[in-house]
Design a protein around this motif. Structure first.
Motif, PDB file in Angstrom:
ATOM      1  N   GLN A 225       0.818   2.108  13.289  1.00  0.00           N
ATOM      2  CA  GLN A 225       0.404   3.149  12.351  1.00  0.00           C
ATOM      3  C   GLN A 225       0.657   4.503  13.003  1.00  0.00           C
ATOM      4  OE1 GLN A 225      -3.685   2.337  11.400  1.00  0.00           O
ATOM      5  NE2 GLN A 225      -3.220   0.441  10.298  1.00  0.00           N
TER       6      GLN A 225
ATOM      7  N   TYR B 158       0.027   8.591  12.955  1.00  0.00           N
ATOM      8  CA  TYR B 158      -0.866   9.644  12.469  1.00  0.00           C
ATOM      9  C   TYR B 158      -0.455  10.989  13.067  1.00  0.00           C
ATOM     10  CZ  TYR B 158      -4.114   5.935  11.004  1.00  0.00           C
ATOM     11  OH  TYR B 158      -4.696   4.841  10.412  1.00  0.00           O
TER      12      TYR B 158
ATOM     13  N   ALA C 119      -2.908  10.428   7.931  1.00  0.00           N
ATOM     14  CA  ALA C 119      -1.946   9.351   7.728  1.00  0.00           C
ATOM     15  C   ALA C 119      -0.590   9.937   7.359  1.00  0.00           C
ATOM     16  CB  ALA C 119      -2.438   8.411   6.637  1.00  0.00           C
TER      17      ALA C 119
END
Length: 267
Positions: free
Chosen positions: A227, A229, A242
């Motif tokens: 992920q 960010y 995000a």
């Protein structure tokens, strides 16, 4: 992708400096300037990993890596080889800078050794010396300038820069004000509070659409479930936003609303 190179710094550095300095060297003496000197004492002074002091100071002050990506020193960092007669410099992308040096015990200084210059190298003219326990200054003659480097590890630890960025920016325990959940960031890249995500990396090699302060969070060291960010640090609070990746255009879109607002817990 370019930003993955930071995880592979060990490969690029190891390939060009197999005889990297080690604080645990068994060599008792080395010869410099036709004199035998105590290698243990020299390793204590000059061994380890050295990073541009102005680069680190700016990151500490602004809490931004991206804003300080254009460092002004000749290299991002360097280390000596085992024999302490060569300096290996590197950028955020890879290794490559190689300076043969010679030590003068009378002055406790290093200079560029023109007699050992390789054909492909551009000759240098500098003096390298200690200005503190963990500070080295390199005084270049042409053009005249001085650069300082800070030792962030007493050993030649290839991950030490990652750990230092973690320490300066993320390390600690937090509470997410949006969910009330506890989140913890460790100095060596371990993280908890993001479900099954276990590792994080603060980016310091930008490109491929990642042109902003970025933290990568993974399930494991194989980078599964990654992920991405964007982060902003205000005081003791980390805002994580995000991002959405357009793989065809190699661009990222940052969500304007933070996914996490992490307030550092009081000690």
């Amino acid at each position: 992708m370019k930003y993955l190179i930071v995880l592979l710094l060990s490969v690029s550095l190891a390939s060009c400096k197999k005889d990297t300095a080690s604080a645990t060297s068994t060599t008792d003496t080395i010869t410099q300037e036709n004199k035998t000197v105590d290698s243990v004492a020299l390793l204590k002074q000059f061994g380890g990993l050295w990073i541009s002091d102005s680069y680190l100071t700016a990151i500490e002050k602004t809490k931004s890596v991206y804003a300080n990506r254009e460092y002004t020193s000749a290299v991002l960092g360097f280390e000596f080889n085992k024999q302490l007669n060569h300096v290996w410099g590197f950028s955020e992308h890879e290794g490559g800078t190689s300076w043969p040096v010679t030590y003068n015990p009378a002055t406790n200084r290093y200079t560029y050794d023109i007699t050992r210059k390789e054909d492909y190298q551009e000759a240098q003219d500098f003096v390298l010396y200690k200005v503190g326990d963990n500070l080295i200054e390199i005084a270049h003659a042409k053009p005249a300038r001085k650069e300082r480097y800070r030792r962030i590890s007493a050993k030649s630890d290839i991950y030490a820069l990652n750990y230092e960025l973690n320490r300066m920016l993320f390390e600690g325990s937090y509470t997410d004000s949006l969910s009330g959940k506890k989140v913890s960031f460790g100095r060596k890249g371990n993280v908890s509070g993001f479900g099954d995500m276990a590792y994080y990396l603060i980016l310091n090699d930008f490109g491929e659409g990642l042109e902003f302060d970025t933290v990568l969070i993974d399930k494991n060291k194989e980078q599964e479930g990654r992920q991405t960010y964007h982060f902003e640090i205000k005081g003791t609070t980390i805002h994580l936003f995000a991002t959405t990746n357009n793989e065809e255009q190699l661009t990222y879109t940052i969500n304007p609303t933070p996914a996490f607002v992490l307030k550092k817990d009081k000690l």
